[in-house]
Design a protein around this motif. Structure first.
Motif, mmCIF file in Angstrom:
data_model
loop_
_atom_site.group_PDB
_atom_site.id
_atom_site.type_symbol
_atom_site.label_atom_id
_atom_site.label_comp_id
_atom_site.label_asym_id
_atom_site.label_seq_id
_atom_site.Cartn_x
_atom_site.Cartn_y
_atom_site.Cartn_z
ATOM 1 N N ASP A 104 -5.982 12.028 -13.678
ATOM 2 C CA ASP A 104 -4.704 12.543 -13.198
ATOM 3 C C ASP A 104 -4.087 13.592 -14.110
ATOM 4 N N GLY A 105 -4.151 13.371 -15.425
ATOM 5 C CA GLY A 105 -3.566 14.335 -16.342
ATOM 6 C C GLY A 105 -2.125 14.640 -15.996
ATOM 7 N N ASP A 106 -1.811 15.941 -15.844
ATOM 8 C CA ASP A 106 -0.442 16.354 -15.530
ATOM 9 C C ASP A 106 -0.105 16.227 -14.047
ATOM 10 N N ALA A 107 -1.076 15.827 -13.232
ATOM 11 C CA ALA A 107 -0.811 15.732 -11.793
ATOM 12 C C ALA A 107 0.219 14.661 -11.474
ATOM 13 N N LEU A 108 0.226 13.596 -12.263
ATOM 14 C CA LEU A 108 1.148 12.490 -12.026
ATOM 15 C C LEU A 108 2.361 12.670 -12.931
ATOM 16 N N ARG A 109 3.522 12.924 -12.345
ATOM 17 C CA ARG A 109 4.744 13.207 -13.102
ATOM 18 C C ARG A 109 5.714 12.035 -12.995
ATOM 19 N N HIS A 110 6.000 11.408 -14.125
ATOM 20 C CA HIS A 110 6.925 10.270 -14.158
ATOM 21 C C HIS A 110 8.363 10.773 -14.069
ATOM 22 N N LEU A 111 9.184 10.096 -13.254
ATOM 23 C CA LEU A 111 10.572 10.509 -13.049
ATOM 24 C C LEU A 111 11.568 9.686 -13.851
ATOM 25 N N GLY A 112 11.078 8.907 -14.807
ATOM 26 C CA GLY A 112 11.988 8.204 -15.709
ATOM 27 C C GLY A 112 12.481 6.865 -15.224
ATOM 28 N N MET A 113 11.868 6.332 -14.155
ATOM 29 C CA MET A 113 12.288 5.035 -13.623
ATOM 30 C C MET A 113 11.072 4.168 -13.312
ATOM 31 N N SER A 114 11.206 2.867 -13.563
ATOM 32 C CA SER A 114 10.223 1.879 -13.124
ATOM 33 C C SER A 114 10.991 0.700 -12.563
ATOM 34 N N GLY A 115 10.306 -0.142 -11.829
ATOM 35 C CA GLY A 115 11.026 -1.289 -11.297
ATOM 36 C C GLY A 115 10.183 -2.195 -10.442
ATOM 37 N N ALA A 116 10.815 -3.255 -9.985
ATOM 38 C CA ALA A 116 10.142 -4.265 -9.183
ATOM 39 C C ALA A 116 10.844 -4.454 -7.857
ATOM 40 N N GLY A 117 10.084 -4.888 -6.879
ATOM 41 C CA GLY A 117 10.628 -5.242 -5.585
ATOM 42 C C GLY A 117 10.125 -6.610 -5.177
ATOM 43 N N PHE A 118 10.938 -7.362 -4.485
ATOM 44 C CA PHE A 118 10.550 -8.674 -3.979
ATOM 45 C C PHE A 118 11.619 -9.135 -2.995
ATOM 46 N N SER A 119 11.373 -10.258 -2.340
ATOM 47 C CA SER A 119 12.365 -10.813 -1.426
ATOM 48 C C SER A 119 12.739 -12.214 -1.860
ATOM 49 N N THR A 120 13.944 -12.628 -1.476
ATOM 50 C CA THR A 120 14.442 -13.959 -1.813
ATOM 51 C C THR A 120 15.433 -14.376 -0.723
ATOM 52 N N ALA A 121 15.986 -15.575 -0.852
ATOM 53 C CA ALA A 121 16.950 -16.055 0.141
ATOM 54 C C ALA A 121 18.192 -15.165 0.155
ATOM 55 N N ASN A 122 18.713 -14.943 1.336
ATOM 56 C CA ASN A 122 19.887 -14.081 1.509
ATOM 57 C C ASN A 122 21.159 -14.883 1.215
ATOM 58 N N HIS A 123 21.350 -15.225 -0.054
ATOM 59 C CA HIS A 123 22.493 -16.065 -0.430
ATOM 60 C C HIS A 123 23.824 -15.323 -0.308
ATOM 61 N N LEU A 124 23.773 -14.002 -0.197
ATOM 62 C CA LEU A 124 24.993 -13.217 -0.050
ATOM 63 C C LEU A 124 25.374 -13.023 1.412
ATOM 64 N N GLY A 125 24.502 -13.424 2.321
ATOM 65 C CA GLY A 125 24.793 -13.285 3.742
ATOM 66 C C GLY A 125 24.899 -11.843 4.211
ATOM 67 N N LEU A 126 24.168 -10.931 3.572
ATOM 68 C CA LEU A 126 24.227 -9.526 3.982
ATOM 69 C C LEU A 126 23.703 -9.371 5.405
ATOM 70 N N ASP A 127 24.427 -8.621 6.210
ATOM 71 C CA ASP A 127 24.077 -8.433 7.613
ATOM 72 C C ASP A 127 23.948 -6.938 7.901
ATOM 73 N N ARG A 128 22.697 -6.442 7.805
ATOM 74 C CA ARG A 128 22.416 -5.027 8.024
ATOM 75 C C ARG A 128 23.225 -4.124 7.094
#
Length: 357
Positions: free
Chosen positions: A166-190
């Motif tokens: 990849d070399g310089d082809a892959l450009r990092h934008l300064g952020m990393s993170g995780a995604g997952f799902s869990t119970a909707n304890h906040l009751g968010l509706d759309r």
């Protein structure tokens, strides 16, 4: 007369869409996918502008509208959970938002009878010998193809095999993170909730009885964390969110219990050319704009449609088609990548990386 045959790597969005168009243009199409089966995960994806025209061409726009999440706005909160501002739905969503699992299922159904799918396999070697490409697989016997298309994501295996490291082809934008799902304890509706900053939280749900989708992001200097184990990635997240209040402690606990955890860094792909010989790239594999652009799925569809149209117009002469595909699509890609850099900077509170021509 023998049909020209093409191998597409990747069965998410760009791959099946391209498979559909090429089959109807007279190609014999095979799709290889390293996952053992069709993927049934992923955030909701949105469509904007010309992507809606592609969905019409595919004949699935009306069906997808039945799966529209109809998400509302997002509330921005501070680290104590106090409301700062309300953002309209347009701030994060497109003209149409659907769960990605529904999109991939529909695209697969649309092509399954006409396209050969090789699940649970991947390409190990590509040899472009002029008249064709010899492809070696991890499990299936080697085969010959007229064309090979990489639609296999930001960390594309086809790109690595055909273009090198990849070399310089892959450009990092300064952020990393995780995604997952869990119970909707906040009751968010759309609706969504977001706490921006160097460590940010984004929560949303498509209904009060639906799971809560969680995104935890933080500032990083490189995408090196992508290569670590889940245990190490979770620890990096705990370190990044140490001392944060609001929902952070509860979400960090839920993170360790989630069975759909994934970790990724926000990157863009920049290449001078999206083809080499008989091999070409579409979607994130060739020109990822980063998730922060909100254009990944739309760009994948528009890219697939554009490449198929140019191959058809060129009568299968791939050199002409590949060049025309790049010339037609690059302005659209550059615009999306600029938006992705700017959004990444706003999420993390930093400055956008410089523009790249």
């Amino acid at each position: 007369m023998t049909k020209p045959n093409v191998l597409i790597s990747g069965a998410s969005v760009a791959g099946p869409a391209l498979a559909y168009f090429l089959h109807h243009a007279g190609y014999d199409v095979t799709v290889v996918e390293r996952a053992p089966a069709l993927r049934d995960t992923g955030y909701a994806v949105d469509f904007r502008g010309p992507a809606l025209d592609v969905l019409k061409e595919l004949g699935i726009l009306t069906e997808l509208r039945e799966h529209d999440t109809r998400m509302g706005g997002t509330t921005i909160v501070d680290e104590a959970g106090n409301e700062v501002v309300q953002l309209p739905a347009e701030a994060f969503g497109g003209e149409l938002d659907v769960p990605k699992r529904d999109l991939t299922r529909i695209l697969h159904r649309l092509t399954a009878d006409d396209v050969e799918y090789l699940f649970d396999d991947s390409i190990t070697a590509l040899t472009d010998h002029g008249p064709g490409v010899t492809v070696e697989f991890e499990h299936h016997p080697a085969r010959e193809f007229d064309l090979v298309i990489g639609a296999d994501g930001v960390h594309s295996n086809v790109r690595r095999l055909a273009f090198g490291p990849d070399g310089d082809a892959l450009r990092h934008l300064g952020m990393s993170g995780a995604g997952f799902s869990t119970a909707n304890h906040l009751g968010l509706d759309r609706r969504g909730l977001m706490m921006p900053g160097k460590a940010s939280i984004l929560l949303f749900s498509t209904g009060p009885t639906e799971p809560l989708t969680v995104s935890l992001s933080f500032a990083t200097a490189s995408p090196a964390l992508d290569r670590l184990t889940r245990t190490e990635q979770e620890q990096a997240l705990r370190d990044a969110f140490a001392g944060y209040g609001w929902e952070a402690p509860r979400l960090l606990t839920a993170m360790s219990e989630a069975d759909d955890f994934y970790f990724a860094s926000s990157c863009q792909v920049h290449l001078d050319h999206w083809h080499r010989g008989r091999v070409a790239l579409i979607g994130d594999a060739g020109y990822c704009a980063a998730p922060t652009s909100g254009m990944g799925t739309s760009q994948a569809l528009v890219g697939a449609w554009t490449l198929a149209r140019e191959l058809s117009a060129a009568g299968g002469r791939h050199e002409i088609a590949y060049t025309a595909y790049e010339e037609r699509l690059r302005p659209y890609v550059l615009e999306n990548q600029a938006a992705g850099r700017q959004a990444a900077a706003s999420f993390s509170g930093g400055e956008a990386p410089p523009a790249i021509s």
